[in-house]
Design a protein around this motif. Structure first.
Motif, mmCIF file in Angstrom:
data_model
loop_
_atom_site.group_PDB
_atom_site.id
_atom_site.type_symbol
_atom_site.label_atom_id
_atom_site.label_comp_id
_atom_site.label_asym_id
_atom_site.label_seq_id
_atom_site.Cartn_x
_atom_site.Cartn_y
_atom_site.Cartn_z
ATOM 1 N N ASP A 64 -37.891 -1.736 25.272
ATOM 2 C CA ASP A 64 -38.191 -0.853 24.142
ATOM 3 C C ASP A 64 -39.106 0.297 24.575
ATOM 4 O OD1 ASP A 64 -36.712 -2.409 22.397
ATOM 5 O OD2 ASP A 64 -38.456 -3.481 21.586
ATOM 6 N N SER A 65 -40.115 -0.020 25.391
ATOM 7 C CA SER A 65 -41.080 1.002 25.790
ATOM 8 C C SER A 65 -40.434 2.051 26.692
ATOM 9 C CB SER A 65 -42.287 0.360 26.490
ATOM 10 O OG SER A 65 -41.936 -0.202 27.733
ATOM 11 N N VAL A 66 -39.539 1.629 27.588
ATOM 12 C CA VAL A 66 -38.859 2.595 28.461
ATOM 13 C C VAL A 66 -37.873 3.428 27.651
ATOM 14 C CG1 VAL A 66 -37.415 2.893 30.498
ATOM 15 C CG2 VAL A 66 -39.158 1.099 30.474
ATOM 16 N N GLU A 72 -38.636 10.208 24.155
ATOM 17 C CA GLU A 72 -39.749 11.164 24.072
ATOM 18 C C GLU A 72 -39.531 12.342 25.027
ATOM 19 O OE1 GLU A 72 -44.279 11.354 25.748
ATOM 20 O OE2 GLU A 72 -43.584 9.418 24.984
ATOM 21 N N LYS A 73 -39.019 12.039 26.218
ATOM 22 C CA LYS A 73 -38.767 13.084 27.221
ATOM 23 C C LYS A 73 -37.457 13.826 26.968
ATOM 24 C CE LYS A 73 -42.426 12.139 29.728
ATOM 25 N NZ LYS A 73 -43.550 13.089 29.853
#
Length: 251
Positions: A64-66, A72-73
């Motif tokens: 999830d974080s990746v 985001e990027k």
């Protein structure tokens, strides 16, 4: 002559590091790939300088974080690269079929099945947290090619920066997770790169525990004389494989 804007079309490599490591393990590989390619090399939660992932330290929480970082990027053209623990997270992420994901490269990956580790090894690893002597012992065991004193110090420092929570969670839970049921959803081209002197996971482990779950045509490539820390031990070979893999996506 190649077009001046050719490099703008190259995918970004999203590189995930090993357990008890940090994103800077990819610095040499990224330098080899520049300026043609960009590498995104985050610290995973609880390692390097990263805070714990939201939702804990499960494989899914790391995934999830990746995925959130990729969003985001605003990456629309990227290749996932996962090393060891990062390999298992990359496998889970590839199964989500994110838009813009072009391929998957695994370096000595933790398999999608429970990682082969004896109870004795697990107990010893749990006890090793925060010990500089143990970190040095681990370095000596998992590397086979020479590494500079500066990089050796960096590897040991990253080991010691790992939070107790992240350290234990991977040993007790993440490494034992079985995510094979989701891997049928991986449809992008894949390749596996391993060192034939890897004392953590030999090439046969990858052939038996990871390769069968990947798309037909996935290659298992071996670097002679290299151990488990391929981005440190064989940055030129790793970069060459990544360039070759990216070039192959155009055909």
């Amino acid at each position: 002559m190649p077009s001046p804007d050719r490099f703008l079309t190259n995918p970004v490599f999203v590189c995930l590091h090993y357990w008890a490591g940090a994103g800077r393990e990819w610095d040499q590989v990224a330098a080899e790939l520049a300026p043609a390619f960009t590498c995104l090399t985050p610290d995973l939660g609880g390692f390097g300088g990263a805070l714990a992932p939201k939702g804990g330290h499960s494989v899914a929480a790391y995934t999830d974080s990746v995925a959130a970082l990729i969003a985001e990027k605003q990456l629309t053209d990227f290749i996932l690269v996962g090393h060891s623990m990062g390999g298992k997270i990359a496998l889970d992420l590839a199964a989500r079929q994110l838009a813009g994901m072009r391929g998957l490269v695994l370096l000595s990956p933790s398999p999608p099945t429970p990682e082969p580790m004896t109870d004795e090894d697990r107990t010893n690893s749990l006890r090793a947290h925060g010990s500089k002597l143990a970190a040095l012992g681990t370095f000596n065991r998992i590397t086979a090619r020479p590494v500079s004193d500066q990089l050796k110090a960096q590897i040991i420092e990253d080991n010691l920066r790992s939070t107790r929570e992240a350290w234990d969670a991977w040993l007790l839970r993440g490494s034992r997770e079985n995510i094979t049921s989701r891997l049928c959803d991986i449809t992008v081209p894949c390749t596996i790169l391993v060192g034939d002197a890897d004392a953590v996971m030999s090439p046969s482990v990858h052939g038996l525990e990871t390769l069968p779950y990947l798309p037909e045509g996935t290659h298992l490539e071996i670097i002679g004389g290299a151990g488990h820390l391929l981005p440190y031990e064989a940055p030129q070979e790793v970069a060459a494989l990544l360039r070759k893999f990216a070039a192959g996506l155009h055909h």
